[in-house]
Design a protein around this motif. Structure first.
Motif, PDB file in Angstrom:
ATOM      1  N   GLU A   1       0.872  -1.183   0.000  1.00 63.67           N
ATOM      2  CA  GLU A   1       0.000   0.000   0.000  1.00 63.67           C
ATOM      3  C   GLU A   1       0.904   1.226   0.000  1.00 63.67           C
ATOM      4  O   GLU A   1       1.710   1.404   0.915  1.00 63.67           O
ATOM      5  N   PRO A   2       0.826   2.042  -1.074  1.00 63.43           N
ATOM      6  CA  PRO A   2       1.742   3.189  -1.129  1.00 63.43           C
ATOM      7  C   PRO A   2       1.476   4.171   0.010  1.00 63.43           C
ATOM      8  O   PRO A   2       0.352   4.288   0.493  1.00 63.43           O
ATOM      9  N   THR A   3       2.540   4.857   0.440  1.00 60.73           N
ATOM     10  CA  THR A   3       2.396   5.848   1.513  1.00 60.73           C
ATOM     11  C   THR A   3       1.713   7.101   0.973  1.00 60.73           C
ATOM     12  O   THR A   3       1.577   7.274  -0.245  1.00 60.73           O
ATOM     13  N   ASP A   4       1.311   7.981   1.884  1.00 63.07           N
ATOM     14  CA  ASP A   4       0.677   9.234   1.457  1.00 63.07           C
ATOM     15  C   ASP A   4       1.614  10.046   0.571  1.00 63.07           C
ATOM     16  O   ASP A   4       1.187  10.631  -0.421  1.00 63.07           O
TER      17      ASP A   4
ATOM     18  N   TRP B   1      -0.007  13.789  -5.920  1.00 62.52           N
ATOM     19  CA  TRP B   1       0.104  14.056  -7.353  1.00 62.52           C
ATOM     20  C   TRP B   1      -0.507  15.415  -7.675  1.00 62.52           C
ATOM     21  O   TRP B   1      -1.654  15.679  -7.346  1.00 62.52           O
ATOM     22  N   HIS B   2       0.296  16.245  -8.290  1.00 63.44           N
ATOM     23  CA  HIS B   2      -0.204  17.548  -8.704  1.00 63.44           C
ATOM     24  C   HIS B   2      -0.221  17.592 -10.206  1.00 63.44           C
ATOM     25  O   HIS B   2       0.822  17.556 -10.847  1.00 63.44           O
TER      26      HIS B   2
ATOM     27  N   VAL C   1      -8.485   3.252  -4.658  1.00 62.47           N
ATOM     28  CA  VAL C   1      -7.865   2.812  -5.913  1.00 62.47           C
ATOM     29  C   VAL C   1      -7.313   4.024  -6.655  1.00 62.47           C
ATOM     30  O   VAL C   1      -6.194   4.008  -7.180  1.00 62.47           O
ATOM     31  N   LYS C   2      -8.097   5.116  -6.679  1.00 57.53           N
ATOM     32  CA  LYS C   2      -7.617   6.343  -7.338  1.00 57.53           C
ATOM     33  C   LYS C   2      -6.333   6.832  -6.670  1.00 57.53           C
ATOM     34  O   LYS C   2      -5.423   7.325  -7.333  1.00 57.53           O
ATOM     35  N   ARG C   3      -6.279   6.669  -5.357  1.00 57.14           N
ATOM     36  CA  ARG C   3      -5.087   7.068  -4.620  1.00 57.14           C
ATOM     37  C   ARG C   3      -3.880   6.252  -5.090  1.00 57.14           C
ATOM     38  O   ARG C   3      -2.796   6.780  -5.324  1.00 57.14           O
ATOM     39  N   ARG C   4      -4.084   4.954  -5.281  1.00 51.56           N
ATOM     40  CA  ARG C   4      -2.975   4.089  -5.742  1.00 51.56           C
ATOM     41  C   ARG C   4      -2.564   4.448  -7.167  1.00 51.56           C
ATOM     42  O   ARG C   4      -1.391   4.327  -7.525  1.00 51.56           O
TER      43      ARG C   4
ATOM     44  N   LYS D   1      -6.799  22.368  -7.885  1.00 46.57           N
ATOM     45  CA  LYS D   1      -7.709  22.743  -6.796  1.00 46.57           C
ATOM     46  C   LYS D   1      -8.635  21.582  -6.467  1.00 46.57           C
ATOM     47  O   LYS D   1      -8.828  21.207  -5.313  1.00 46.57           O
ATOM     48  N   GLU D   2      -9.184  21.017  -7.548  1.00 50.66           N
ATOM     49  CA  GLU D   2     -10.107  19.899  -7.426  1.00 50.66           C
ATOM     50  C   GLU D   2      -9.451  18.752  -6.652  1.00 50.66           C
ATOM     51  O   GLU D   2     -10.039  18.155  -5.758  1.00 50.66           O
ATOM     52  N   LYS D   3      -8.178  18.515  -7.053  1.00 50.42           N
ATOM     53  CA  LYS D   3      -7.376  17.447  -6.481  1.00 50.42           C
ATOM     54  C   LYS D   3      -7.176  17.653  -4.971  1.00 50.42           C
ATOM     55  O   LYS D   3      -7.296  16.737  -4.179  1.00 50.42           O
TER      56      LYS D   3
END
Lengths: 250, 250
Positions: free
Chosen positions: A102-105, A110-111, B50-53, A119-121
Motif C-alpha cells: 500500500e503506497p504511503t501518502d 500528485w499535482h 484505488v484512485k489514490r494508488r 484545486k479539485e485534487k
C-alpha cells in the motif's frame, strides 16, 4: 533587393518545412536505398558511366547498412542497461497493482498541470485522507483491480485481439515484463506474463520469446531497417482439465 | 481435451497477434500514460483508495519518463559515435557524386539479388567495360548529375516543398551532412548543405541548427516521447544581387 529578401525568407521557410520533421532524414536515406535498389526507368536513361558510378554508391550503401546493424546492436545493449534501471519501478508498480504494497501518502501525492484540476485534487485529497486513510471502508478494493485487462482493452493495437472469453483470464494478469537477451547471445527478447492463481491453467508465468535479426540480408541489403522479429516461441500452457469451453466459441 | 488444445492454440495465436508488432509495447506504455494522465470517466468511477494508488503509479511513471530521457541522451551519443563511422563512406559518396573521384572497376561491381537481373547486369557490365571504361565518350557526364535534386524530387515528404524555382538552385547541391552536438553540449544537430559555386548565393555551405530537448515537461511528464525539436536557426544566406525573380513567383 526586397525580392531577394523575400526569396531568402522563402528558402528559409522551405528548409523549415523540409527539415522540421526528423523522419525526413530517414526517408531521404530510404529513397537513396530505393534509388540504388530498383533501376527505375529514370536510371535506365542515364549514361552508362553514370550508372556505373551508381553501382559504386550501392557498394557504399551496403557498407552503411552493416554499420547500421552494429548501431542497432548497441541500442539493444542500451535497452538492456535501461531495463535494469526501470526494473525497481516496475516491481513497485506490480506490488501496488496487486495490492501487496500500500503506497504511503507521500507516494500518492500528485499535482496535475492544470490549475483547475489542482484545486479539485486538493479538495479530493483532503476528503480522501479523512474518509480513506483513516477509515478503510468496504469500497477499498485490493490494489488496482483489472489493471492489465483495462489496459489491454483500451490500447487500440491490442483491443481487437481481446475477445470476450479472454477477459476472465486476463483479470488474473498481474504483470508484464520484457527481458532482453544478454551480451554475446543471439538478439532476442522474452515477454513474461505473470498471472495470479486461476482456474484456467497451472502456469503462474506464461512466456514468449521473440528471436530477432539485426543484419542486412545479403540478397537485399537495402531493405534493412533495423532489427526484425524472425521467429517466436511460446511456453507450453498447462491448461486445467476442468476449463469449460462453449462449442460456439471454439 | 481437444477443446483445451484448441483454446491453447488460440491463446497462442492471440499472443502472437498482440505481440508480433514491436510497437505494441510502446503503445501499451502510452496507454499507461494516458490512463494515468487523463482522469477518464472510468477512473472517476473507481473507489477512492484505488484512485489514490493510481496516483502512486503516476509518480512511478514520471520517474520512468526521466530515466527514458537519459536513455535518449545515450542514443544521441551513439548516433554521434556512428556518424563518425559513416563519415568516410559519405565523403566517398560526395566525391563520386561530384565527379572528384572516379570509382575503380572493383568499386563498381554490383550483383543484385534476382538471378534474372544478375544475368542482365553481367551482359551490361561487359558492354560497359567495352564502351565506357576503355573509350570514354561524350555521354560521360561528370559524377552523378542532379543527384540530390533527384532525391529531393522523389522523396514523398520533401517533394511537395520543392518548387519549380528551387530546382536550378538544388542542381548545385553537392552534399548533405548531419553534425550532432558534442557531449556536454545542449542536444542539437546541424544540417549542412554543401553547394557548388552558383549564381544564386555566395555561401558554399548553408547550415541550419536544430536545438532539441530530451526531458519530460514537469507540467505534463506523460507526454514525453523522446527528444523533440524546440528551436532552429538557419545561417544568413548571402544572396547575389543579380538574381532575377519573376514577380509571379514571389
Amino acid at each position: 533587393m526586397e525580392g531577394n529578401k523575400n526569396a531568402g525568407d522563402k528558402k528559409d521557410k522551405l528548409a523549415d518545412q523540409i527539415m522540421q520533421n526528423p523522419q525526413v532524414l530517414a526517408a531521404l536515406q530510404e529513397r537513396l536505398d530505393s534509388v540504388s535498389q530498383t533501376p527505375s526507368s529514370y536510371i535506365e536513361t542515364l549514361p552508362k558511366a553514370v550508372k556505373r558510378r551508381i553501382n559504386a554508391l550501392k557498394q557504399l550503401q551496403e557498407k552503411c547498412a552493416h554499420i547500421e546493424a552494429k548501431f542497432y546492436e548497441e541500442v539493444h545493449e542500451l535497452e538492456r542497461k535501461y531495463a535494469a534501471l526501470y526494473e525497481p519501478l516496475f516491481a513497485k508498480r506490480m506490488f501496488i497493482v496487486t495490492g501487496e504494497v500500500e503506497p504511503t501518502d507521500d507516494e500518492c501525492e500528485w499535482h496535475s498541470g492544470g490549475e483547475e484540476e489542482e484545486k479539485e485534487k486538493l479538495a479530493e485529497d483532503v476528503k480522501n485522507k479523512m474518509t480513506i486513510s483513516d477509515t478503510p471502508s468496504a469500497e477499498d478494493s485490493k490494489g488496482i483491480p483489472d489493471f492489465w485487462l483495462t489496459i489491454f482493452k483500451n490500447v487500440d493495437m491490442i483491443n481487437i485481439s481481446v475477445q470476450e472469453h479472454d477477459e476472465p483470464i486476463l483479470k488474473h494478469l498481474q504483470d508484464v515484463k520484457v527481458k532482453f537477451s544478454g551480451p554475446g547471445q543471439a538478439m532476442s527478447f522474452t515477454l513474461e506474463f505473470q498471472f495470479g492463481p486461476n482456474e484456467y491453467f497451472n502456469n503462474l508465468v506464461l512466456t514468449k520469446t521473440y528471436k530477432m535479426k539485426s543484419e542486412p540480408d545479403s540478397a537485399d541489403p537495402f531493405s534493412f531497417e533495423g532489427p526484425e522479429i524472425i521467429d517466436c516461441e511460446g511456453c507450453t500452457i498447462d491448461w486445467k482439465k476442468r476449463v469449460k469451453i462453449s462449442p460456439l466459441k471454439q
